[in-house]
Each structure stands twice: as structure tokens, then as C-alpha cells.
Design an enzyme around this catalytic site. Structure first.
Site, mmCIF file in Angstrom:
data_model
loop_
_atom_site.group_PDB
_atom_site.id
_atom_site.type_symbol
_atom_site.label_atom_id
_atom_site.label_comp_id
_atom_site.label_asym_id
_atom_site.label_seq_id
_atom_site.Cartn_x
_atom_site.Cartn_y
_atom_site.Cartn_z
ATOM 1 N N GLU A 7 -33.597 -19.754 24.671
ATOM 2 C CA GLU A 7 -34.033 -20.918 24.620
ATOM 3 C C GLU A 7 -34.231 -21.567 26.208
ATOM 4 O OE1 GLU A 7 -33.150 -25.900 22.960
ATOM 5 O OE2 GLU A 7 -33.347 -24.401 21.754
ATOM 6 N N ASP A 103 -32.966 -21.701 20.305
ATOM 7 C CA ASP A 103 -31.746 -22.618 18.846
ATOM 8 C C ASP A 103 -31.355 -22.441 17.878
ATOM 9 O OD1 ASP A 103 -29.408 -23.346 19.475
ATOM 10 O OD2 ASP A 103 -30.268 -25.782 19.948
ATOM 11 N N TYR A 340 -22.060 -23.605 16.886
ATOM 12 C CA TYR A 340 -22.844 -24.442 16.859
ATOM 13 C C TYR A 340 -22.917 -26.462 16.738
ATOM 14 C CZ TYR A 340 -27.508 -25.871 16.161
ATOM 15 O OH TYR A 340 -29.353 -26.669 16.915
#
Length: 752
Positions: A7, A103, A340
Site C-alpha cells: 500500500e 494493509d 497494526y
């Protein structure tokens, strides 16, 4: 050749290093059988209305509702994006296989799927799904690649969300703008959004509650005995009845539930005269200690962080906006320091437990300016098996990602703001392995007999008098016997003092001793109390309200249950709040979020509950989650939405009133603190700023946004002075005041 698509360029470089791809090309990195390329967030977007038909280019009520038969995507109109996409398209059309390294979330899945669709990719696709960007996590992820088809529901949920937002946003914004914008303001847009409008409605409704709040007066009876304050109490018959019903229901189901025993509540006298009667009746009699009870209890460590709770704490402790916190924790993730961040769970999966000693060892080695802030804390739980609590490790509570925790890589070169955020995450992780905090609560009950005062005909019928013709008083003291996890947060002066559990009753000092049966003189007093209005939203409290669709919930377990029906997603709520600022629908007054006159009028203008109800929007959000979990059909969701949009359009078009927004707020909101950290998911290209309309004579001056009342706007009725209750609020040169100022009223509220 295997094409990997990430990404961001920085993530692509991390992946390329692990794969052994070292040859940098234009728009990708090649080597060892891999070509690693990247996007810049969203390269593609849903088509604009006029991409479907020229009839939809011009804003017209007759063209509504705009519902394409089939939605399509287009490449964003940016030269940098077009050049990068050309590279991606060439690589994908020649690839043997593709690995989606986007992601690991709903939006990340949508971003990459659209790019692959636009590029015409035909080869097999695998999915890399990781929760951190460490070398170890990337290697492990490539060893356990999944078939992209397994993530089809995630994509369908993201696609449904995008289509839903398009249909509602495009149609409702054009509809309300054309129908209700001020006359003569052809350039004014009234923006409506699926999440932004209910969020604005919550802020406006809270302001109305505050403005319309009528304080209620009551009197509380206290008494001082041995320098300790006791509070008058009475049996809470309603609570005791509910408790008895629960015990009976449990027995009916074959379960044993222990009664809570006597339940008391603080007495509040509705008139001062009533309270004084009781005070006079007890003041000359001794207070008898009739019961002393001790109760031991424990408190588990605070939960680990999800994104919302981290944003809430950063706002409370450091004043960071929700968007700032998201940028900061995203930066820490990209620096491989934390996992994350865009998560909505506070649990870890069981497979993380064996890796925790290594993570703690990384925190042990962490230093800032030569100081190791976590070394002693980690050392205290070393040398023995780590505690494994079901309130921390529970795989059933983890779906795509676990809670935000450190990766174990010692951080370097952090800014002060990044360090603050990391410190919260690190201490929460360490505390999870500490023992529970232990405490002991001592509750002392005292009773004072009644003497009927001279000249008083009767004291019967007054609350607090019981069968024994006496008044019951209570005080309590809580002593922490084992600090447990609390030592991890000792440096945090902003944390609540856990020893002050019952401020309402004053708390007995732990140095004062009492014995059952003792008695002595006391000094009673009557204290006036006023009910307080609800507090204005801050970013912290608004985030919590969005999480539970506007309902106030202070219990972690109940909040978890309601998350399914929250509005927005953890990753998008910060952007929604920022959008309200940019639209000039809200502004900040210190930490408080305040709706502008334009925002207030817009919500009052909307009669369609679907557009502004947090609960209904929460139901929509629940359906999207169900699509993600294969429990709801995406096609049915879109069909229902089309019907709802058509219904809204018809309702508004049928409105024959002349209702319009009368106040347009063009004053810029207060400047927010400079943001640090990574950029957002938006394209790196910058859009031109919209031309300011401040030179328009119809615009309202900035001072018009400083009104203390919802009614102080064009065409509104006068507001009664809150101080004297006689005059009305008038506007002076530097402040608002009362029209009765000549008669002595001193009410004054500065503009800022």
C-alpha cells in the site's frame, strides 16, 4: 515472476528486503523472482455521477435519486498516480502470480482489489496477512500465505460500504443543498454523510440538552463523628426488589445466586425545611456505631489498547486529537515498533503468548535519553512463567487483528508525541502480566435516634426515618493492600487515585479506628446540592459515543457487545471528526466540541431519522460487519439501501415548506496543534484549496459563531438570562450580556 503489491513505498521496501529483491526500478523493486510494487493509498475511486450519464453532471432535483445500474471504478485524475498505475498494470499483466500485500483490513483489501481489477489481472492471487512490519512477521506471513478468495467477504463489505456512502452522500448532499440552502448562495453546499451527519446530530443534541437543562435542588444530610464525615442513607427498596427478582429467576433456572444483602442509597431531601426537621431531631443525640463490615476485592489490570481506547486516552492525557493519535500510532507501526493499529479488539490471540517474553525483553532494553523506563518493571516479572489471563488472551475475541502492543523492537529517534503514545501502549502491555490490585473496603454504619424538636408537630413521613425512629448514616474507607499492576503506572499523575472510591461519602481516614457499639456526640449539617447538566462532548467522549451508537456505556464487557452497532469504524472516526471541522459544522472551545450555528440548523432541518440517528446508522454498520462475517448478503444490503435513498428523496421533495438554512458559518475553526507522524491513506498529491467565499456579503462574521445559546441566531427567539431569569441575552462590543444590566444583573459571556 511473482508481483507483490503493497500500500505504500515504505512497506514495499520492507517486504523487498525480506524477499531479497534489491534492484530498484521505476515504480518497483526486483530480485530473487519477485517484483515488489506499491500504491499510494487509493489509486482508484468510484466513478462520479457524470461518468455514468451527462444528465447527472448538473445538480438538479429532477435527476434524483442517482442510482447507477452497475457501479464502476476509475483511476484518480493525477499524473503521479497514472504513472504508477501504468507500471503496476504492466507488471500484473505479465505476472505468473500476484501477492496482495495491502494493509490487512477492510479498506486495505478494497484499495488493492480495485487496482487489480483496473489493471485487468488474470493470474492467481495470494494474500499476505500480518499484524506488524517486523522482519520476523513478514517472513512468517509469506510462509502462511492465504488464497485471496478467503477474503472475499471482507472485500464485499468494503465495496458495500463504499457504494452505500456514495449513494447516500451524493444523493442527500445534492438533495439538501438544492432544497434548503440559503437563497442567493448558489455556491453553498450542505454536506450530508452516512456517519458525519449522525455524529453531528449527537453533538447538537448534547448542546440542546445542556441548554434546556433545568437544575434540580436537593439537600444532603451529613454528620461529622471522629473527624469523619458520615452520609445519611436509606434502604433502596427498588434495587432490593430487583435483586430479589434476579435471585428468584436464577433459582427457577436451577442456579444459585447470592443476594446482595441490604442495599442503601444516599438520602436527598427535596426541600430544605424537610432536611432541617431531621437535623434538629438528631443533633442532640449520640451517634451509635451499629455495624462494621470489611470486604476484600481485586481489580484486574486495564485492558490492552484498541484504536478507539488509545485515541480516548491520548485526548484525555495529552490533548491529542483523534486524527493526531491515528497518525502517531500509524507512524509507530511503520517504524516496526508497535503492531497494526486500526483494530477494534483489546484481546490477544493465544498464539501470541509464547512470543511475549521476547517482546518484554525488547522493552527491558528500551532507552530514552539514556534512561531505561521499563527495565525495573519488566525485571519484577522475570524469571517465572508469565501470567496468562483470559481477560487478555482469548482467541475467540480476535478476528483479523489483535490488540495494539509493542513488537519488542527497541524504539529509536521518536518525537516527544510518538514517545507519549508508545509509553501508553508499552505500560498497558507490561501491566497485563502483573498481579491484580488488591484492596479492602471497610464500611461503618452509624445510627442516631430521633428527638422531636419543640414546636414541631411531627417528623413522621420524612425520608430517612425508619422503624427504629432513627436515622442511618454510613461512611467507608478503601485501603489498597497490594498495588499489583498499579506500580506500572506510578509515573502517571493523571491517573485516578484508586484509594478514593467513594468521594460522595467522604471516606473515613484509615488512621481512625471504630468499634461496634461505641457512641458519641456528632455534628450534623445540611448541604445544598444541584443536579448538573451533561458535559459537552470532547473528542474522547465523542469517540466513545460513536463506538456505542450514542449510548453512554462505562462497562468494558457491555461496550464490547455494543461495538457491533457502533457508527463508523475505528480507522475512520478520526477522519469523520476532522470532516466536521472542515465543513465548519463544529469548532473547539478548549477541549469541548461545539456545533456552529450552521451545524445546528442543518440537523434541525433534517427530519429523516435515517440520516441523523446514531442507532439506525449503527444498524447499518452491523449489517456491514455481518457481510464481512458471511452472515448477510451484500446484494440485499445494496437493494435495501436503494429503497431507503429513494424514500428519502421522495420525502424531501414532498416538503412544501420554505424551510432553509439561514446561517452560513465560514469562519475557520481554531487551528489544531501541528500533527506529527505518517500521512493518511489519501493520495500523496495535494488538492487545490477551495476558493474562499469570505468576500460574499451574505456571509456571517466570525463573531456570530461565538453564540452561547442555540437560539441566538437569525430569526431565533431571545434567550432568557441564566443569572437573573428576567432579562434576555444581548450582544455587546466584546461580550454577551443581559438586558437587565441597568438594574444590576452582572451576567457577562465573552465572545471567546
Amino acid at each position: 515472476m511473482i508481483v507483490c503489491i503493497a500500500e505504500k513505498p515504505s512497506v514495499a521496501r520492507d517486504i523487498a528486503n525480506v524477499l531479497g529483491a534489491t534492484n530498484s526500478k521505476q515504480g518497483y523493486i526486483e530480485g530473487n523472482g519477485y517484483q515488489v510494487t506499491w500504491t499510494f493509498g487509493h489509486l482508484c475511486e468510484l466513478k462520479e455521477p457524470d461518468d455514468y450519464t451527462p444528465m447527472w453532471k448538473r445538480w438538479s432535483l429532477g435527476a434524483l435519486p442517482m442510482i447507477p445500474q452497475r457501479f464502476g471504478i476509475r483511476l484518480k485524475n493525477d499524473q503521479g498516480i497514472k504513472a504508477q498505475f501504468a507500471t503496476i498494470e504492466k507488471l500484473m499483466q505479465e505476472a505468473d502470480s500476484i501477492i496482495n500485500c495491502g494493509d490487512a483490513g477492510q479498506e486495505g483489501e478494497l484499495i488493492q482489489r480495485w487496482v487489480m481489477q483496473k489493471a485487468g489481472a488474470k493470474c492467481p492471487v495470494k494474500r499476505l496477512w500480518i499484524s506488524s512490519l517486523t522482519e520476523e512477521a513478514i517472513r512468517e506471513g509469506f510462509q502462511t500465505l492465504k488464497d485471496q478468495q478467503e477474503y472475499e467477504p471482507l472485500y464485499l463489505a468494503g465495496l458495500s460500504r463504499a457504494i452505500g456512502d456514495w449513494m447516500l452522500g451524493m444523493n442527500a448532499t445534492r438533495l439538501y443543498t438544492l432544497k434548503y440552502r440559503p437563497q442567493g448562495r448558489s455556491n453553498q453546499v450542505l454536506s450530508i454523510g452516512r456517519v458525519q451527519t449522525p455524529t453531528l446530530a449527537m453533538i447538537v443534541n448534547r448542546q440542546k440538552e445542556i441548554e434546556n437543562f433545568e437544575p434540580r435542588q436537593s439537600w444532603i444530610l451529613y454528620t461529622m463523628y471522629k473527624d469523619t464525615r458520615f452520609t445519611a442513607i436509606a434502604h433502596d427498596e427498588e434495587a432490593e426488589a430487583e435483586d430479589a427478582a434476579e435471585v428468584a429467576e436464577a433459582a427457577k433456572n436451577g442456579k444459585t445466586q447470592k443476594p446482595k444483602g441490604p442495599i442503601y442509597r444516599q438520602i436527598e431531601y427535596t426541600t430544605e425545611e424537610e432536611g432541617k426537621k431531621v437535623l434538629e431531631a438528631i443533633k442532640d443525640n449520640d451517634l451509635h456505631i451499629v455495624d462494621i463490615s470489611k470486604r476484600k476485592g481485586t481489580e484486574t489490570p486495564p485492558r490492552l489498547y484498541d484504536l478507539t481506547s488509545l485515541q480516548v486516552d491520548c485526548n484525555k492525557k495529552f490533548g491529542y486529537s483523534a486524527d493526531q493519535t491515528l497518525q502517531l500510532i500509524q507512524a509507530l507501526y511503520e517504524k516496526k515498533i508497535t503492531t497494526y493499529p486500526r483494530v477494534d479488539t483489546t484481546f490477544l490471540s493465544d498464539d501470541i503468548y509464547p512470543k511475549c517474553p521476547q517482546t518484554l525483553n525488547g522493552l527491558f532494553k528500551t532507552q530514552f535519553s539514556g534512561v531505561a523506563p521499563y527495565a525495573e518493571l519488566v525485571k519484577a516479572i522475570g524469571g517465572k512463567p508469565l501470567k496468562k489471563s483470559k481477560k487478555v488472551f482469548d482467541s475467540s475475541k480476535v478476528t483479523d487483528h489483535h490488540a495494539i502492543i509493542p513488537t519488542g523492537i527497541p524504539p529509536q529517534g521518536l518525537s516527544d508525541m510518538e514517545r507519549n503514545v508508545f509509553d501508553l501502549v508499552a505500560r498497558a502491555f507490561i501491566a497485563a502480566f502483573y498481579p491484580d490490585l488488591k484492596f479492602e473496603t471497610t464500611t461503618i454504619l452509624g445510627r442516631v435516634g430521633i428527638t422531636k424538636p419543640e414546636g414541631v408537630a411531627s417528623v413522621t413521613g420524612i425520608e430517612g426515618l425508619n422503624d427504629e425512629n432513627s436515622v442511618l448514616f454510613r461512611t467507608s474507607v478503601r485501603i489498597v493492600t497490594d498495588e499489583g499492576w498499579k506500580v506500572v503506572f506510578k509515573k502517571d499523575n493523571a491517573s485516578a487515585d484508586l484509594e478514593n472510591e467513594n468521594e460522595e461519602e467522604g471516606n473515613a481516614s484509615s488512621n481512625v479506628t471504630f468499634s461496634k457499639g461505641e457512641k458519641g456526640p456528632h455534628i450534623p449539617s445540611l448541604s445544598e446540592k444541584w443536579t448538573q447538566p451533561p458535559k459537552p462532548y470532547t473528542e474522547a467522549t465523542l469517540l466513545r459515543a460513536m463506538e456505542t451508537a450514542g449510548k453512554f456505556v462505562d462497562n468494558d464487557e457491555l461496550r464490547d457487545a455494543m461495538k457491533e452497532n457502533g457508527i463508523g469504524r475505528p480507522s475512520t472516526r478520526a477522519a469523520i471528526i476532522e470532516t466536521l471541522f472542515k465543513r465548519h459544522y463544529i469548532r473547539k472551545e478548549r477541549k469541548n466540541l461545539v456545533a456552529t450555528p450552521t451545524g445546528i440548523e442543518l440537523i434541525e432541518l433534517i427530519h429523516e431519522e435515517m440520516l441523523k440517528s446514531p442507532e439506525l446508522t449503527g444498524v447499518w454498520e452491523k449489517k456491514l460487519r455481518d457481510i464481512e462475517h458471511r452472515q448477510y448478503d451484500a446484494g440485499q444490503f445494496i437493494s435495501e439501501l436503494k429503497e431507503q435513498i429513494t424514500s428519502i428523496v421522495n420525502q424531501v421533495l414532498a416538503d412544501n415548506t420554505n424551510r432553509r438554512v439561514t446561517v452560513i458559518d465560514t469562519a475557520s475553526p481554531p487551528a489544531l496543534p501541528r500533527r506529527e507522524g505518517a500521512g493518511s491513506r489519501k493520495s500523496s498529491t495535494k488538492k487545490k484549496a477551495a476558493k474562499s467565499s469570505s468576500d460574499n456579503p451574505d456571509n456571517v462574521s466570525p463573531t456570530s459563531t461565538q453564540t452561547p445559546s442555540l437560539r441566538e441566531r437569525a430569526g431565533g427567539e431571545a434567550t432568557i438570562c441564566p443569572l437573573c431569569g428576567k432579562g434576555t441575552i444581548i450582544k455587546g462590543k466584546t461580550a454577551y450580556g443581559c438586558s437587565e444590566w441597568k438594574n444590576g444583573c452582572t451576567y457577562r459571556k465573552p465572545f471567546a
